[in-house]
Scaffold this motif. Structure first.
Motif, short mmCIF file in Angstrom:
data_model
loop_
_atom_site.label_atom_id
_atom_site.label_comp_id
_atom_site.label_asym_id
_atom_site.label_seq_id
_atom_site.Cartn_x
_atom_site.Cartn_y
_atom_site.Cartn_z
N PHE A 113 51.93 -15.66 4.63
CA PHE A 113 51.07 -16.22 3.51
C PHE A 113 49.80 -15.63 3.67
CE2 PHE A 113 49.34 -19.57 1.58
CZ PHE A 113 49.56 -19.26 0.10
N SER A 114 49.23 -15.58 2.73
CA SER A 114 47.33 -15.97 2.92
C SER A 114 47.42 -16.10 1.76
CB SER A 114 46.81 -14.44 2.76
OG SER A 114 47.69 -13.41 4.45
N GLY A 115 46.29 -17.17 1.45
CA GLY A 115 46.04 -18.01 0.09
C GLY A 115 44.85 -18.93 0.21
N ILE A 116 44.06 -19.57 -0.83
CA ILE A 116 43.40 -20.33 -1.34
C ILE A 116 44.28 -21.87 -2.41
CG2 ILE A 116 41.36 -21.40 -2.11
CD1 ILE A 116 40.94 -17.61 -2.05
N ILE A 117 43.47 -22.61 -1.31
CA ILE A 117 44.30 -24.28 -2.29
C ILE A 117 43.14 -24.39 -2.65
CG2 ILE A 117 46.93 -24.31 -1.85
CD1 ILE A 117 45.75 -26.30 0.77
N SER A 118 43.22 -26.00 -3.98
CA SER A 118 42.32 -26.73 -3.90
C SER A 118 42.95 -27.62 -3.92
CB SER A 118 42.04 -26.48 -5.35
OG SER A 118 42.56 -26.63 -6.34
N PHE A 119 41.42 -28.34 -3.13
CA PHE A 119 41.87 -29.98 -2.91
C PHE A 119 41.01 -30.84 -3.07
CE2 PHE A 119 42.39 -33.58 0.67
CZ PHE A 119 42.98 -34.48 -0.35
N LYS A 120 40.02 -32.00 -3.52
CA LYS A 120 39.18 -32.61 -2.93
C LYS A 120 37.62 -31.64 -4.25
CE LYS A 120 40.66 -36.70 -0.71
NZ LYS A 120 40.06 -37.75 0.27
N GLU A 148 41.73 -34.82 -6.88
CA GLU A 148 42.75 -34.86 -6.48
C GLU A 148 43.91 -34.51 -5.04
OE1 GLU A 148 42.27 -38.01 -4.23
OE2 GLU A 148 40.22 -38.54 -5.01
N TYR A 149 44.26 -33.48 -5.90
CA TYR A 149 45.92 -33.37 -5.43
C TYR A 149 45.43 -31.92 -5.32
CZ TYR A 149 46.95 -36.68 -8.69
OH TYR A 149 47.40 -38.27 -8.95
N PHE A 150 46.51 -31.60 -4.47
CA PHE A 150 46.61 -29.95 -3.92
C PHE A 150 47.03 -28.77 -5.18
CE2 PHE A 150 47.09 -32.72 -0.54
CZ PHE A 150 46.52 -31.52 0.70
N ASN A 151 46.43 -27.91 -5.38
CA ASN A 151 46.67 -26.93 -6.17
C ASN A 151 46.83 -25.87 -5.48
OD1 ASN A 151 47.15 -28.22 -8.61
ND2 ASN A 151 45.41 -28.96 -8.55
N LEU A 152 47.18 -25.06 -6.71
CA LEU A 152 47.51 -23.26 -5.98
C LEU A 152 46.61 -22.17 -6.90
CD1 LEU A 152 49.10 -20.83 -3.74
CD2 LEU A 152 50.65 -20.78 -5.54
N ILE A 153 45.73 -21.72 -5.83
CA ILE A 153 44.97 -20.89 -6.84
C ILE A 153 44.88 -19.58 -6.66
CG2 ILE A 153 41.76 -20.29 -6.82
CD1 ILE A 153 42.75 -23.34 -7.65
N ASP A 154 45.73 -19.20 -5.35
CA ASP A 154 45.74 -17.69 -5.38
C ASP A 154 46.39 -17.27 -4.05
OD1 ASP A 154 46.44 -14.65 -6.38
OD2 ASP A 154 44.28 -14.61 -5.53
N TYR A 155 47.72 -16.34 -4.21
CA TYR A 155 48.02 -16.28 -2.44
C TYR A 155 48.92 -14.86 -2.81
CZ TYR A 155 53.08 -16.34 -4.43
OH TYR A 155 53.89 -16.53 -5.67
N THR A 156 49.05 -15.00 -1.11
CA THR A 156 49.81 -13.02 -1.13
C THR A 156 50.89 -13.24 -0.29
OG1 THR A 156 48.49 -12.30 0.49
CG2 THR A 156 47.44 -11.30 -2.25
N VAL A 215 59.37 -16.84 -8.66
CA VAL A 215 60.03 -17.63 -8.10
C VAL A 215 59.52 -17.59 -6.89
CG1 VAL A 215 61.57 -15.78 -6.46
CG2 VAL A 215 62.65 -18.28 -7.09
N SER A 216 58.89 -17.08 -5.68
CA SER A 216 58.47 -18.15 -4.00
C SER A 216 57.25 -18.88 -5.48
CB SER A 216 57.18 -16.26 -4.55
OG SER A 216 58.58 -15.62 -3.69
N GLN A 217 56.60 -17.76 -5.90
CA GLN A 217 55.52 -19.40 -6.44
C GLN A 217 56.44 -20.75 -6.51
OE1 GLN A 217 52.08 -17.92 -8.72
NE2 GLN A 217 51.19 -19.55 -9.20
N ALA A 218 57.28 -20.92 -7.49
CA ALA A 218 57.87 -22.04 -7.78
C ALA A 218 58.27 -22.48 -6.48
CB ALA A 218 59.05 -21.82 -9.38
N SER A 219 58.78 -22.05 -5.54
CA SER A 219 58.72 -22.67 -4.33
C SER A 219 57.42 -22.91 -3.84
CB SER A 219 59.50 -21.33 -3.50
OG SER A 219 60.78 -20.88 -3.96
N ILE A 220 56.71 -22.75 -3.44
CA ILE A 220 54.95 -22.83 -3.63
C ILE A 220 54.66 -24.33 -3.50
CG2 ILE A 220 53.19 -22.33 -2.61
CD1 ILE A 220 54.45 -19.66 -2.30
#
Length: 573
Positions: free
Chosen positions: A471-478, A452-460, A550-555
């Motif tokens: 920003f290039s990345g993948i998030i999961s949702f549903k 149900e929630y947005f989660n960060l999978i990977d990013y650069t 710190v960047s991932q913490a901000s995302i």
């Protein structure tokens, strides 16, 4: 409406207590700078006041606790009263350390004194305590005796104790002390009290090395504490051979002033205080030894009693006395170090943040460091619907090391208040931590979920140009993985642009705070981001993120906001 205490006959029924003629009193200009000798009367006076007196095993447990925390003089029983009291006195005599004096009590009745002294046979240190009522009220109403008869009985019994103790060649292995109480001293003519004690002193024959103890009890507290101090100073300055005398106090609490009376009377010259842990005793109780001791402690004076594990002392007192300690009892009450009020919580939180580096204790609303009596800081601030932002923030800081910015404190306090109102009670520390982690999507369950929630999978994050970040990345949702791309002048702006590109949602960053938590290789960054989202109206939300980077913490902070907006149905995806 006429009050219940209004009575036209009151001036005939009650008379003001007469003041002491002491025009040159010295005690008001003095200060306490040392602890007194202490006498615990829990096992005798305190026990006699209980609806259900202690069992022998409870008395033994209580006695051992008194010894453990440092009391060197303990009044254990009225050994002539019963075989149980006699036998317990024998237990105390046989088990007490060499530096602990066992004290027993008896009235001025010769037939009881022999049995009393017998109970102390072979003690290392022992004090025989005799008493006789000296006030006019008791002499006339209770006993029907004259001043001279009382004086003669006091001298006769003192001589008997002397003959059975320090003058008996068979008793030379014991350090014998003698205590005499002009019972009802607080209502006794002072000159008569001095005269009786002079005669008793001459009969006993004290020395500077082994002074006689004159206990001057407020058997019934009848006047303001300054009057009791005047009485003590009068006695101290009128008795002869003061250097051979230990003045002892035994304040009762009929007017609720026993603590003040004991402290002022020490200023007036007293050397010793008798009382019970947490003030148990007849009627409204004896003076509270815990409060007196910790009052000294907060003034930088060592009370010579170990209160560092106050919880274990409370446990003994409540189990053996079968009387609970009041939640608001000084120092020992379960609520005395707790702040529910928002303004109090905020002041305490700021106090801890600015605590002196030199170790001096200066915390608003907390005269004593709870840690000094074995209490955790988690007990200091407790949160209910009446609490403000500071209380919840302080618990989050203590539990998670997260120092919330003021705006986030305000936002989270509303969440806490709503939850407390629903439950109809205060929130425990762990409940509050769980609520925070849920509200800002920090719990491990949420982080590992992709339902149900947005989660960060990977990013650069790359640098297409000198002033641009991508920003290039993948998030999961549903249960779906979604690819994102966006540009900006940094990681935060490029991620916000990626969200806008994919979902058409504009997130405007209004505030950003970060700090590190942990130490060494375990250090992480904690970020707090305030975001404005505008649709029909501007909506403000806070997000929280924690990560080694710190960047991932901000995302993660921004995803926290996004999750909140989605769960609250502010946005639809």
């Amino acid at each position: 409406m006429v009050g219940m205490c209004c009575n036209s006959n009151i001036t005939r029924k009650y008379k003001p207590f007469p003041p002491v003629n002491l025009p040159n009193r010295q005690w008001p200009s003095k200060t306490l700078n040392k602890c007194p000798r202490w006498l615990s009367t829990d096992l005798r006076d305190g026990n006699q006041s209980l609806p259900d007196p202690m069992t022998v095993e409870e008395k033994k447990e209580y006695f051992n606790k008194l010894v453990q925390i440092g009391y060197k003089e303990i009044e254990v029983a009225f050994p002539s009263a019963s075989q149980v009291d006699f036998d317990f006195t024998r237990f105390a005599v046989e088990t007490a350390p060499e530096d602990v004096s066992i004290q027993v009590l008896a009235p001025c009745r010769p037939e009881l004194i022999t049995r009393t002294v017998e109970s102390l046979k072979d003690a290392k240190r022992a004090t025989v305590h005799l008493y006789i009522a000296t006030s006019e009220l008791f002499r006339d109403v209770v006993f029907g005796v004259s001043q001279e008869e009382v004086l003669e009985k006091a001298v006769e019994c003192t001589k008997l104790v002397r003959s059975l103790t320090k003058d008996d060649p068979n008793q030379q292995g014991t350090y014998w002390a003698y205590e005499f109480s002009p019972e009802t001293f607080s209502d006794t003519d002072l000159d008569y009290a001095v005269r009786v004690c002079e005669a008793v002193k001459e009969a006993w024959g004290p020395s500077e090395e082994n002074p006689i103890i004159f206990n001057l009890p407020a058997t019934v507290e009848m006047a303001m504490p300054n009057v009791y101090a005047d009485q003590i100073e009068y006695f101290c300055t009128h008795i002869s051979e003061r250097e051979k005398i230990c003045i002892s106090l035994h304040p009762h609490n009929d007017r609720g002033s026993a603590i003040a009376a004991a402290e002022l009377a020490q200023l007036a010259g007293a050397d010793r205080v008798e009382g019970c842990l947490f003030g148990n005793g007849e009627r409204t109780g004896n003076v509270d030894l815990v409060t007196l001791g910790l009052n000294l402690y907060t003034q930088g004076i060592d009370p010579k009693i170990d209160f560092s594990d106050l919880a274990s002392i409370i446990d003994i007192v409540e189990r053996c006395n079968k009387i609970p300690i009041h939640p608001r009892a000084p120092y020992g009450g379960s609520l005395v170090v707790c702040a529910f009020s928002g303004s109090h919580q905020d002041a305490i939180k700021k106090g801890f943040q600015k605590q002196n580096k030199n170790g001096e204790w200066r915390i608003p609303y907390l005269p004593l460091d709870p840690a000094d009596v074995g209490r955790t800081y988690e007990a200091v601030i407790r949160v209910n619907s009446q609490s403000g932002k500071g209380g919840a923030a302080w618990i989050i800081l203590r539990s998670l090391e997260l120092d919330l910015p003021r705006g986030l404190q305000v936002a989270f306090s509303k969440v806490v208040q709503s939850r407390a109102e629903i439950l109809g009670r205060e929130l425990k520390s762990q409940e509050l931590v769980d609520l925070f982690e849920t509200e800002y999507y920090l719990s491990d369950d949420i982080k590992s979920s992709n339902v149900e929630y947005f989660n960060l999978i990977d990013y650069t994050i790359t640098n297409p140009t000198k002033d641009t970040r991508k920003f290039s990345g993948i998030i999961s949702f549903k249960e779906n993985n979604i690819e994102l791309e966006g540009t900006g002048n940094g990681p935060i702006s490029s991620f916000c642009n990626a969200i806008k590109n994919k979902f058409g949602i504009t997130l405007e960053v209004a505030n950003y705070h970060e700090h590190s938590i942990g130490k060494g290789s375990n250090t992480k960054a904690a970020t707090y981001i305030q975001v404005n989202y505008t649709d029909d109206e501007k909506i403000t939300r806070w997000g929280v993120g924690i990560h080694e980077d710190v960047s991932q913490a901000s995302i993660q902070s921004l995803l926290s906001v996004l999750n909140n907006l989605y769960e609250q149905k502010v946005i639809k995806i």
